[in-house]
Scaffold this motif. Structure first.
Motif, PDB file in Angstrom:
ATOM      1  N   ALA A   3      93.035   2.303  43.157  1.00 10.11           N
ATOM      2  CA  ALA A   3      93.588   3.376  42.333  1.00 10.11           C
ATOM      3  C   ALA A   3      92.597   4.533  42.219  1.00 10.11           C
ATOM      4  O   ALA A   3      92.978   5.705  42.278  1.00 10.11           O
ATOM      5  CB  ALA A   3      93.944   2.839  40.948  1.00 10.11           C
ATOM      6  N   ARG A   4      91.320   4.219  42.065  1.00  8.80           N
ATOM      7  CA  ARG A   4      90.314   5.279  41.973  1.00  8.80           C
ATOM      8  C   ARG A   4      90.146   5.984  43.314  1.00  8.80           C
ATOM      9  O   ARG A   4      89.878   7.198  43.367  1.00  8.80           O
ATOM     10  CB  ARG A   4      88.988   4.699  41.488  1.00  8.80           C
ATOM     11  CG  ARG A   4      89.063   4.181  40.060  1.00  8.80           C
ATOM     12  CD  ARG A   4      87.712   3.739  39.535  1.00  8.80           C
ATOM     13  NE  ARG A   4      87.849   3.048  38.263  1.00  8.80           N
ATOM     14  CZ  ARG A   4      88.026   3.643  37.095  1.00  8.80           C
ATOM     15  NH1 ARG A   4      88.089   4.960  37.035  1.00  8.80           N
ATOM     16  NH2 ARG A   4      88.141   2.943  35.991  1.00  8.80           N
ATOM     17  N   ALA A   5      90.318   5.234  44.412  1.00  5.16           N
ATOM     18  CA  ALA A   5      90.251   5.866  45.727  1.00  5.16           C
ATOM     19  C   ALA A   5      91.405   6.836  45.916  1.00  5.16           C
ATOM     20  O   ALA A   5      91.273   7.856  46.599  1.00  5.16           O
ATOM     21  CB  ALA A   5      90.264   4.808  46.820  1.00  5.16           C
ATOM     22  N   ALA A   6      92.553   6.528  45.306  1.00  2.00           N
ATOM     23  CA  ALA A   6      93.693   7.442  45.390  1.00  2.00           C
ATOM     24  C   ALA A   6      93.390   8.757  44.684  1.00  2.00           C
ATOM     25  O   ALA A   6      93.942   9.806  45.031  1.00  2.00           O
ATOM     26  CB  ALA A   6      94.938   6.797  44.790  1.00  2.00           C
ATOM     27  N   ALA A   7      92.517   8.705  43.673  1.00  3.69           N
ATOM     28  CA  ALA A   7      92.145   9.911  42.926  1.00  3.69           C
ATOM     29  C   ALA A   7      90.947  10.586  43.586  1.00  3.69           C
ATOM     30  O   ALA A   7      89.944  10.882  42.940  1.00  3.69           O
ATOM     31  CB  ALA A   7      91.824   9.547  41.483  1.00  3.69           C
ATOM     32  N   SER A   8      91.060  10.839  44.887  1.00  5.37           N
ATOM     33  CA  SER A   8      89.927  11.401  45.621  1.00  5.37           C
ATOM     34  C   SER A   8      89.793  12.911  45.435  1.00  5.37           C
ATOM     35  O   SER A   8      88.720  13.473  45.651  1.00  5.37           O
ATOM     36  CB  SER A   8      90.047  11.067  47.110  1.00  5.37           C
ATOM     37  OG  SER A   8      91.294  11.520  47.631  1.00  5.37           O
ATOM     38  N   ALA A   9      90.869  13.579  45.059  1.00  8.39           N
ATOM     39  CA  ALA A   9      90.777  15.018  44.773  1.00  8.39           C
ATOM     40  C   ALA A   9      90.043  15.222  43.442  1.00  8.39           C
ATOM     41  O   ALA A   9      90.223  14.418  42.512  1.00  8.39           O
ATOM     42  CB  ALA A   9      92.166  15.628  44.711  1.00  8.39           C
ATOM     43  N   PRO A  10      89.234  16.238  43.319  1.00  5.05           N
ATOM     44  CA  PRO A  10      88.470  16.439  42.074  1.00  5.05           C
ATOM     45  C   PRO A  10      89.352  16.479  40.827  1.00  5.05           C
ATOM     46  O   PRO A  10      89.013  15.882  39.802  1.00  5.05           O
ATOM     47  CB  PRO A  10      87.772  17.789  42.307  1.00  5.05           C
ATOM     48  CG  PRO A  10      87.676  17.906  43.795  1.00  5.05           C
ATOM     49  CD  PRO A  10      88.904  17.249  44.348  1.00  5.05           C
ATOM     50  N   GLY A  11      90.482  17.173  40.908  1.00  5.99           N
ATOM     51  CA  GLY A  11      91.362  17.250  39.751  1.00  5.99           C
ATOM     52  C   GLY A  11      91.957  15.906  39.386  1.00  5.99           C
ATOM     53  O   GLY A  11      92.124  15.592  38.197  1.00  5.99           O
ATOM     54  N   ASP A  12      92.298  15.097  40.382  1.00  8.38           N
ATOM     55  CA  ASP A  12      92.837  13.756  40.117  1.00  8.38           C
ATOM     56  C   ASP A  12      91.784  12.873  39.459  1.00  8.38           C
ATOM     57  O   ASP A  12      92.071  12.133  38.514  1.00  8.38           O
ATOM     58  CB  ASP A  12      93.311  13.113  41.421  1.00  8.38           C
ATOM     59  CG  ASP A  12      94.528  13.805  42.003  1.00  8.38           C
ATOM     60  OD1 ASP A  12      95.189  14.562  41.266  1.00  8.38           O
ATOM     61  OD2 ASP A  12      94.807  13.595  43.201  1.00  8.38           O
ATOM     62  N   ALA A  13      90.558  12.933  39.987  1.00  4.57           N
ATOM     63  CA  ALA A  13      89.481  12.123  39.428  1.00  4.57           C
ATOM     64  C   ALA A  13      89.214  12.498  37.978  1.00  4.57           C
ATOM     65  O   ALA A  13      89.000  11.626  37.114  1.00  4.57           O
ATOM     66  CB  ALA A  13      88.213  12.294  40.262  1.00  4.57           C
ATOM     67  N   ALA A  14      89.238  13.791  37.687  1.00  2.00           N
ATOM     68  CA  ALA A  14      89.006  14.242  36.315  1.00  2.00           C
ATOM     69  C   ALA A  14      90.127  13.774  35.386  1.00  2.00           C
ATOM     70  O   ALA A  14      89.878  13.345  34.248  1.00  2.00           O
ATOM     71  CB  ALA A  14      88.893  15.767  36.280  1.00  2.00           C
ATOM     72  N   TYR A  15      91.365  13.842  35.871  1.00  2.00           N
ATOM     73  CA  TYR A  15      92.492  13.403  35.040  1.00  2.00           C
ATOM     74  C   TYR A  15      92.418  11.902  34.779  1.00  2.00           C
ATOM     75  O   TYR A  15      92.652  11.436  33.659  1.00  2.00           O
ATOM     76  CB  TYR A  15      93.811  13.758  35.711  1.00  2.00           C
ATOM     77  CG  TYR A  15      95.012  13.379  34.874  1.00  2.00           C
ATOM     78  CD1 TYR A  15      95.356  14.126  33.759  1.00  2.00           C
ATOM     79  CD2 TYR A  15      95.783  12.251  35.191  1.00  2.00           C
ATOM     80  CE1 TYR A  15      96.445  13.776  32.958  1.00  2.00           C
ATOM     81  CE2 TYR A  15      96.867  11.900  34.406  1.00  2.00           C
ATOM     82  CZ  TYR A  15      97.198  12.663  33.292  1.00  2.00           C
ATOM     83  OH  TYR A  15      98.256  12.309  32.506  1.00  2.00           O
ATOM     84  N   LEU A  16      92.062  11.118  35.806  1.00  2.00           N
ATOM     85  CA  LEU A  16      91.964   9.667  35.631  1.00  2.00           C
ATOM     86  C   LEU A  16      90.836   9.311  34.675  1.00  2.00           C
ATOM     87  O   LEU A  16      90.972   8.391  33.857  1.00  2.00           O
ATOM     88  CB  LEU A  16      91.743   8.996  36.985  1.00  2.00           C
ATOM     89  CG  LEU A  16      91.726   7.466  36.993  1.00  2.00           C
ATOM     90  CD1 LEU A  16      93.037   6.908  36.469  1.00  2.00           C
ATOM     91  CD2 LEU A  16      91.452   6.947  38.396  1.00  2.00           C
TER      92      LEU A  16
END
Length: 564
Positions: free
Chosen positions: A452-465
């Motif tokens: 799931a964290r790998a799916a949030a590879s875009a900076p904005g996705d990582a910040a939201y997660l």
């Protein structure tokens, strides 16, 4: 590419698949191994590998060969289905009214310990390893309070009988599953029963000394047996032995007692998180006899919305959706794709055929003026549904959409591991059965969080997660629901997407709106516009977000539907 090189590529990928199944922490190696030229699906070797993958997963889904035996608090057999009776009599002993007569006395102690564990933990299930008379092969089973037996399994029993407080149910996986694993070790490689028992213990993580103590033989004996195992590998047999032993390890992980080892427990399908407030899953019987699973959110008299989900997703929507849809005057019908969740597989899986299942439900419910919402790789199915609904489909919103078909790798993909995974699995779709079943059987929660964290590879996705860590529970829940029965739906979807072409949109009358994040690692909104052409009515690009756009802006999505 030469035939020899093609076979070498296949062997490399297969060995990597099974190595990762044994040690999911190494899952990035799958992506590396997939970086090979596309293999022809009609190649004899690849067909064999795909068959082996299905065998490793326990055969074709939907078979009614799960064994169930209900035992009273006093120890007597209360009821059993045909599969349970057959397995027990052939491998473990006799079923008697006064109790189960095990051929291997250690099984009595195992069952007693299972009862004790259920009482102490008030658990819904524990996992027990029973042994046959000669200790030649394990038979894993769930032991659960009889009252907690899932309705689908309870229905396989001859008659519904009253369940006492101390009654338990023993649930065995399909007999052929464990038979295949052990037969592949013993027969394919010529191992003796003693060598097979040693191999099993080594796969369980025991050292040679511990295995010798467990088998009650000398250390020199197990050393000689281990040497014999390696000798029997042969010059061209290493991948075969690795595969068979890893199958064994994968099954052991899938039925492992979470408290027995330090590793994170295997994830099993459970309803929690967003599922706590979700409507119940319903089953609609299609014209061909298959079942379509679906959930009904919001106001039963509200404006209808058909929700077409992405790959590896169920009918579960974010927490609070039921109340939000009701407040907005919406009725959201969410279907589970053929072969995913609780929906039966489709024998001819195409965009049109799978979409027809959802359309059949809409017509059964008498829905008209239907809005359609979808995200990522659900776009092609949603467009097919709109084509079949005709004038009944009023408009469509595609969030983070993906065009169907193969997409070439780009230099920037190297920073996005899951993007590379999807690009490469589309290139070699014959591997999808194996990959998704292996992932399904061996995932721990910690490993799932890594995905799931790998799916949030875009900076904005990582910040939201990072700001919303509870999102992990929702992602885990809907993915877990999607493969609770089988991974066939996910594998069929990969094969479908990898075929040339997509839906014929020439007759599409439903206007399409695109919402897309400017950090989406898979594709930009321009690729969606190029695919859909004049059918696109409006486009909105969101800054500082990628593939998590649908999670972050779910309330806005619902509001858009309500304003229509």
């Amino acid at each position: 590419m030469s035939a020899a090189q093609s076979k070498a590529n296949v062997a490399l990928v297969i060995e990597t698949m099974y190595a990762v199944a044994a040690d999911p922490e190494r899952w990035e190696q799958v992506i590396e191994a997939l970086d090979v030229p596309a293999q022809a699906e009609d190649d004899q070797g690849t067909r064999g590998m795909a068959s082996l993958a299905r065998a490793a997963a326990g055969g074709e889904p939907g078979r009614a060969d799960v064994g169930v035996i209900v035992v009273s608090g006093a120890g007597g057999a209360v009821a059993c289905n045909r599969a349970g009776e057959s397995l027990f009599r052939r491998r473990l002993g006799r079923i008697e009214a006064r109790g189960l007569a095990f051929l291997n006395p250690s099984n009595h102690e195992a069952l007693t310990q299972a009862r004790k564990r259920l009482r102490e933990t008030r658990g819904r299930q524990v996992i027990v390893k029973f042994l046959d008379e000669d200790d030649e092969g394990p038979h894993f089973a769930y032991v659960t309070p009889a009252a907690a037996l899932p309705p689908a399994l309870a229905a396989t029993l001859p008659s519904p009988s009253p369940r006492g407080e101390g009654d338990i149910a023993i649930v065995f996986p399909a007999l052929e599953t464990t038979d295949r694993l052990w037969a592949s070790v013993r027969e394919s490689f010529g191992l003796t029963p003693a060598e097979t028992r040693l191999a099993a213990r080594l796969k369980d993580g025991l050292s040679l000394k511990e295995a010798a103590e467990d088998l009650e033989v000398s250390l020199n004996t197990v050393r000689n047996q281990l040497r014999a195992v390696f000798d029997k590998m042969g010059l061209n047999r290493q991948s075969e032995l690795v595969r068979a032993l890893t199958q064994l390890g994968t099954l052991a992980q899938a039925f492992e007692d979470p408290g027995a080892r330090r590793a994170s427990p295997t994830i099993f399908a459970t309803e929690r998180g967003a599922a706590e407030t979700a409507p119940p899953v319903q089953l609609f019987k299609l014209a061909d006899g298959r079942r379509l699973a679906w959930r009904d959110y919001g106001d039963p008299a509200g404006r209808p919305v058909l929700v077409i989900t992405q790959d590896l997703a169920s009918s579960l929507l974010p927490r609070g959706t039921n109340a939000l849809a009701r407040d907005l005057g919406l009725r959201a019908i969410v279907t589970e794709r053929a072969g995913a969740g609780r929906s039966d597989p489709h024998p001819d899986f195409t965009y049109a055929n799978v979409a027809a299942d959802s359309v059949a439900l809409c017509r059964h419910l008498g829905l008209d003026g239907v809005q359609i919402i979808t995200n990522t790789d659900g776009a092609a199915y949603a467009l097919e549904a709109a084509l079949q609904l005709g004038d009944s489909a009023t408009r469509m919103l595609i969030v983070s959409g993906r065009p169907p078909g193969l997409q070439a790798e780009r230099e920037r993909d190297k920073g996005h591991t899951l993007t590379l995974f999807w690009r490469r699995i589309y290139r070699n779709p014959w591997l999808s059965d194996m990959i998704f079943e292996m992932m399904r059987l061996s995932l721990s929660r910690a490993q799932f969080e890594r995905y799931a964290r790998a799916a949030a590879s875009a900076p904005g996705d990582a910040a939201y997660l990072k700001a919303h860590p509870e999102l992990l529970d929702f992602i885990i829940d809907y993915t877990r629901e999607s493969v609770a029965v089988s991974a066939r739906g996910a594998a069929d979807a990969i094969r479908c997407a990898a075929r040339p072409g997509g839906p014929d949109l020439s007759d599409l009358a439903c206007p399409v709106t695109l919402w897309h994040g400017d950090q989406d690692p898979m594709n930009g909104v321009e690729e969606m516009q190029a695919w859909l052409g004049d059918h696109v009515e409006a486009v909105r690009v969101f800054p500082d977000i990628g593939r998590f756009l649908g999670h972050r802006y779910w309330p806005e999505i619902m509001a858009w539907l309500a304003q229509g």
